[in-house]
Design an enzyme around this catalytic site. Sequence first.
Site, PDB file in Angstrom:
ATOM      1  N   CYS A   1      -0.999   5.704  10.327  1.00  0.00           N
ATOM      2  CA  CYS A   1       0.247   5.029  10.704  1.00  0.00           C
ATOM      3  C   CYS A   1      -0.033   3.674  11.329  1.00  0.00           C
ATOM      4  O   CYS A   1      -0.843   3.564  12.236  1.00  0.00           O
ATOM      5  CB  CYS A   1       1.008   5.834  11.743  1.00  0.00           C
ATOM      6  SG  CYS A   1       1.501   7.420  11.189  1.00  0.00           S
TER       7      CYS A   1
ATOM      8  N   CYS B   1       6.983  -7.083   6.715  1.00  0.00           N
ATOM      9  CA  CYS B   1       8.116  -6.550   7.487  1.00  0.00           C
ATOM     10  C   CYS B   1       8.590  -7.639   8.445  1.00  0.00           C
ATOM     11  O   CYS B   1       7.790  -8.421   8.944  1.00  0.00           O
ATOM     12  CB  CYS B   1       7.671  -5.317   8.272  1.00  0.00           C
ATOM     13  SG  CYS B   1       9.006  -4.527   9.195  1.00  0.00           S
TER      14      CYS B   1
ATOM     15  N   GLU C   1       0.820  -1.204   0.000  1.00  0.00           N
ATOM     16  CA  GLU C   1       0.000   0.000   0.000  1.00  0.00           C
ATOM     17  C   GLU C   1       0.858   1.259   0.000  1.00  0.00           C
ATOM     18  O   GLU C   1       1.988   1.270   0.496  1.00  0.00           O
ATOM     19  CB  GLU C   1      -0.908   0.004   1.237  1.00  0.00           C
ATOM     20  CG  GLU C   1      -1.988  -1.041   1.126  1.00  0.00           C
ATOM     21  CD  GLU C   1      -2.765  -1.251   2.417  1.00  0.00           C
ATOM     22  OE1 GLU C   1      -3.925  -1.649   2.336  1.00  0.00           O
ATOM     23  OE2 GLU C   1      -2.215  -1.025   3.503  1.00  0.00           O
TER      24      GLU C   1
ATOM     25  N   CYS D   1       3.397   8.673   1.091  1.00  0.00           N
ATOM     26  CA  CYS D   1       3.981   7.742   2.053  1.00  0.00           C
ATOM     27  C   CYS D   1       4.191   6.419   1.326  1.00  0.00           C
ATOM     28  O   CYS D   1       3.229   5.762   0.954  1.00  0.00           O
ATOM     29  CB  CYS D   1       3.017   7.592   3.232  1.00  0.00           C
ATOM     30  SG  CYS D   1       3.542   6.381   4.447  1.00  0.00           S
TER      31      CYS D   1
ATOM     32  N   CYS E   1       6.982  -5.392  15.281  1.00  0.00           N
ATOM     33  CA  CYS E   1       6.567  -4.487  16.365  1.00  0.00           C
ATOM     34  C   CYS E   1       5.132  -4.830  16.774  1.00  0.00           C
ATOM     35  O   CYS E   1       4.275  -5.059  15.922  1.00  0.00           O
ATOM     36  CB  CYS E   1       6.656  -3.030  15.910  1.00  0.00           C
ATOM     37  SG  CYS E   1       8.303  -2.584  15.354  1.00  0.00           S
TER      38      CYS E   1
ATOM     39  N   CYS F   1       1.967  -2.776  15.361  1.00  0.00           N
ATOM     40  CA  CYS F   1       1.894  -2.457  13.924  1.00  0.00           C
ATOM     41  C   CYS F   1       1.244  -3.583  13.126  1.00  0.00           C
ATOM     42  O   CYS F   1       1.533  -4.756  13.351  1.00  0.00           O
ATOM     43  CB  CYS F   1       3.307  -2.198  13.410  1.00  0.00           C
ATOM     44  SG  CYS F   1       3.384  -1.907  11.633  1.00  0.00           S
TER      45      CYS F   1
HETATM   46  N1  SAH Z   1       9.414   0.583   9.548  1.00  0.00           N
HETATM   47  C1  SAH Z   1       9.567   1.964   9.719  1.00  0.00           C
HETATM   48  C2  SAH Z   1       8.667   2.791   8.853  1.00  0.00           C
HETATM   49  C3  SAH Z   1       7.219   2.369   8.734  1.00  0.00           C
HETATM   50  S1  SAH Z   1       6.164   2.566  10.101  1.00  0.00           S
HETATM   51  C4  SAH Z   1       9.419   2.358  11.175  1.00  0.00           C
HETATM   52  O1  SAH Z   1       8.980   1.526  11.960  1.00  0.00           O
HETATM   53  O2  SAH Z   1       9.813   3.475  11.510  1.00  0.00           O
HETATM   54  C5  SAH Z   1       5.771   4.297  10.131  1.00  0.00           C
HETATM   55  C6  SAH Z   1       5.454   4.827  11.511  1.00  0.00           C
HETATM   56  O3  SAH Z   1       4.168   4.377  11.988  1.00  0.00           O
HETATM   57  C7  SAH Z   1       6.468   4.374  12.549  1.00  0.00           C
HETATM   58  O4  SAH Z   1       6.850   5.397  13.416  1.00  0.00           O
HETATM   59  C8  SAH Z   1       5.661   3.322  13.274  1.00  0.00           C
HETATM   60  O5  SAH Z   1       6.223   3.040  14.502  1.00  0.00           O
HETATM   61  C9  SAH Z   1       4.291   3.950  13.318  1.00  0.00           C
HETATM   62  N2  SAH Z   1       3.234   3.019  13.688  1.00  0.00           N
HETATM   63  C10 SAH Z   1       3.208   1.680  13.512  1.00  0.00           C
HETATM   64  N3  SAH Z   1       2.078   1.154  14.038  1.00  0.00           N
HETATM   65  C11 SAH Z   1       1.373   2.187  14.552  1.00  0.00           C
HETATM   66  C12 SAH Z   1       0.106   2.286  15.224  1.00  0.00           C
HETATM   67  N4  SAH Z   1      -0.662   1.227  15.449  1.00  0.00           N
HETATM   68  N5  SAH Z   1      -0.307   3.512  15.628  1.00  0.00           N
HETATM   69  C13 SAH Z   1       0.444   4.603  15.381  1.00  0.00           C
HETATM   70  N6  SAH Z   1       1.629   4.576  14.757  1.00  0.00           N
HETATM   71  C14 SAH Z   1       2.093   3.372  14.335  1.00  0.00           C
HETATM   72 FE1  SF4 Z   2       8.007  -2.917  10.574  1.00  0.00          FE
HETATM   73 FE2  SF4 Z   2       5.746  -1.844  11.472  1.00  0.00          FE
HETATM   74 FE3  SF4 Z   2       7.836  -2.097  13.101  1.00  0.00          FE
HETATM   75 FE4  SF4 Z   2       7.935  -0.295  11.126  1.00  0.00          FE
HETATM   76  S1  SF4 Z   2       6.544  -0.287  12.857  1.00  0.00           S
HETATM   77  S2  SF4 Z   2       9.537  -1.752  11.710  1.00  0.00           S
HETATM   78  S3  SF4 Z   2       6.750  -1.376   9.532  1.00  0.00           S
HETATM   79  S4  SF4 Z   2       6.677  -3.799  12.160  1.00  0.00           S
END
Ligand code: SAH
Ligand code: SF4
Length: 344
Positions: free
Chosen positions: A334, A114, A92, A107, A118, A121
């Site tokens: 995000c 990935c 996406e 974006c 995390c 996410c």
């Molecule tokens: N992998 C990279 C970039 C993609 S994520 C990273 O982790 O930085 C983009 C942003 O969205 C990151 O700061 C991530 O931590 C945040 N993000 C992920 N899940 C989220 C959620 N459920 N609510 C708010 N922000 C989130």
């Molecule tokens: Fe991967 Fe989501 Fe963690 Fe970014 S926030 S490193 S996209 S698992």
Amino acid sequence: MEKITLTKFSQKELENYIVEQGEKKFRANQIFSWIWAKNATCFDDMTDVKKEFREFLNQNCQILDCKIKTRQISSDGTIKYLIEFKDGLCAETVLMRFDNRSNLSMCVSCQVGCKMGCKFCATGKNGFKRNLEANEIVSQILLAQMDTDLKITNVVFMGQGEPLDNFENIKKAIELINKNLQISIRRMTLSTCGIIPKIYKLAKSDLIPTLAISLHAPNHKIREQIMPIEKKYHIDDLKKALKAFNDETKDRVTIEYILIGGLNDTKDCAIELINLLSDIKCNINLIPYNPVNDENGFKKPNKKDMLKFKYLLEASGKKVTIRLERGADIDAACGQLAGKLAEV
Ligand code: SAH
Ligand code: SF4
């Protein structure tokens, strides 16, 4: 025979290819400009290229090797595209316009899935499929430009995947975005969960975007609970890497901090965060947690706690913003990008 994808080429490479086909150099420049500046969607759009050569291009080349599979438009104007790549996998990408600013931000995703896992996410939930190639990353911007006939002004590497886990392709993509799409490196931001060796490597690159760090916790203990990467790269070492990045590039970094209700949004956490960042040149971007439809038990922070957290940080002299939520009604905010096929 597989068609040649022209968006893989730098201007020089395109020139070489076109000259090899017996055409003049200026022809390559025309085609380059149609693709990168004029949002041409097919070779027949290229009206100043003579018909026989357009026919050759139709038979042997393609502009892109991916396409828009679905498009969803949010009530706030955010557009989320599901892009299908040549092997059928999808990722996406999100186009955002912020009110009363002329900027149009894209974006982009850099991986299908990935590896980082995390806990908050949606992207990592279905595991990791593959890295995107440089032209697949850049094509996301081109497809949005072709679709809207608008010029993208800013790029954030904050879609699906971890950019520093796909370093070489990201580096190439940055170069294509800068040279071919003419977007200044000052208008690019790369967000990472903190792959430390690659932060040092990025600091020594030719084109260095603004670095955003997904910190999300003020100490090792909380970070380890929500981000598996913390087990490999300790927050103290991450801090050293950020300091080195500051020194090497003379640039501020952005600290991203998801506020999760009751977990990392307390007064103690704010104070610990202030101490942690005291000698880092940075702005802080607070991101209210977006629910991602699963059983992780995380909650959105309440407004009062969020503002209190912000004021405490601001008192330390840092610039602090709360990230505007965009496109939540279409799961484009995000952390909500899961690459699922939208029902349209
Ligand atoms: N992998 C990279 C970039 C993609 S994520 C990273 O982790 O930085 C983009 C942003 O969205 C990151 O700061 C991530 O931590 C945040 N993000 C992920 N899940 C989220 C959620 N459920 N609510 C708010 N922000 C989130
Ligand atoms: Fe991967 Fe989501 Fe963690 Fe970014 S926030 S490193 S996209 S698992």
